[in-house]
Design a protein around this motif. Structure first.
Motif, PDB file in Angstrom:
ATOM      1  N   ALA A  99       5.946  11.720  18.806  1.00  9.34           N
ATOM      2  CA  ALA A  99       5.769  12.402  17.522  1.00  9.34           C
ATOM      3  C   ALA A  99       4.724  11.696  16.678  1.00  9.34           C
ATOM      4  O   ALA A  99       4.575  10.474  16.740  1.00  9.34           O
ATOM      5  N   GLN A 100       3.999  12.485  15.904  1.00  2.00           N
ATOM      6  CA  GLN A 100       3.042  11.921  14.963  1.00  2.00           C
ATOM      7  C   GLN A 100       3.813  11.362  13.764  1.00  2.00           C
ATOM      8  O   GLN A 100       4.988  11.656  13.562  1.00  2.00           O
ATOM      9  N   TYR A 163       6.039  18.924  23.689  1.00  2.00           N
ATOM     10  CA  TYR A 163       6.420  18.080  22.557  1.00  2.00           C
ATOM     11  C   TYR A 163       6.744  16.648  22.958  1.00  2.00           C
ATOM     12  O   TYR A 163       7.384  15.927  22.203  1.00  2.00           O
ATOM     13  N   THR A 165       4.887  13.104  25.107  1.00  2.00           N
ATOM     14  CA  THR A 165       3.740  12.539  25.810  1.00  2.00           C
ATOM     15  C   THR A 165       4.138  11.978  27.169  1.00  2.00           C
ATOM     16  O   THR A 165       3.281  11.579  27.943  1.00  2.00           O
ATOM     17  N   SER A 212       3.366  17.382  14.844  1.00  2.00           N
ATOM     18  CA  SER A 212       2.097  17.510  15.574  1.00  2.00           C
ATOM     19  C   SER A 212       1.235  18.659  15.050  1.00  2.00           C
ATOM     20  O   SER A 212       0.115  18.855  15.520  1.00  2.00           O
TER      21      SER A 212
END
Length: 213
Positions: A99-100, A163, A165, A212
């Motif tokens: 998550a960002q 959602y 990486t 994101s």
């Protein structure tokens, strides 16, 4: 029959254009938390209603789908604390899955859309997998094997999600959760506990998706 019902529900969700109509009607798009939440709500309603209607038309009942109270006290006593624990851990878990950065203020702004997203997703997935298949497979395969047989396709259903990486780590994380949700459904003869627990873990997904955008 369960496979036919599941495939029909998934196909209608895939091909019906209602999500685009709804998102356009409210003046948003899929690059906003509102748009993603409304898309999930539309998808969930299509799947849930299709399963319930076709199950009824084929002679089934809500009990066959575990849409019943079952052991309500036990389901709630496990589901609510599990939801709370998953919610508390969700910012940390979202970070692990890529998550960002996001702030507490942003989470509060997203809260209505998070609730819509997790409620729809948890109920539709629990009904589509545990509700539709577990009860029909248990007499043939037993509790443990049927739980595993449902958990594996559930996990594979999430292959290719955007959602996270690290898809492999996410799938490895999802398998034990799927087995726990299946056992909750079996022990309580109801989806209530598994839906609550599942909804709590979906907060992580919502945070990863919304951050994101």
């Amino acid at each position: 029959m369960s496979f036919f019902i599941a495939m029909t529900a998934i196909s209608l969700d895939l091909y019906l254009p209602t999500s685009r109509w709804i998102v356009k009607a409210v003046g948003t798009d899929y690059t906003t938390p509102m748009g993603l939440a409304l898309d999930k709500l539309d998808s969930s309603l299509i799947i849930i209603l299709t399963i319930i209607i076709l199950n009824r038309l084929s002679g089934g009942s809500s009990k066959d789908l575990r849409l019943q109270e079952g052991n309500l006290k036990r389901g709630i006593s496990i589901g609510i604390p599990s939801f709370a624990a998953a919610a508390i851990l969700s910012p940390y878990m979202a970070g692990i899955f890529g998550a960002q950065g996001f702030t507490f203020t942003e989470v509060l702004e997203w809260l209505p859309w998070i609730i819509i997203f997790i409620a729809g997703n948890a109920l539709n997935e629990e009904l589509l997998f545990r509700g539709l298949f577990l009860g029909r497979m248990e007499p043939l395969m037993g509790r443990n094997l049927s739980n595993l047989a449902v958990a594996i396709p559930f996990v594979l259903h999430h292959t290719g999600v955007t959602y996270t990486t690290d898809s492999l780590m996410f799938l490895a994380y999802l398998l034990p959760l799927a087995l726990v949700w299946g056992r909750l459904t079996q022990d309580n003869d109801s989806l209530i506990g598994s839906v609550l627990f599942h909804a709590g873990t979906d907060i992580t997904v919502a945070l990863a998706l919304f951050s994101s955008l």
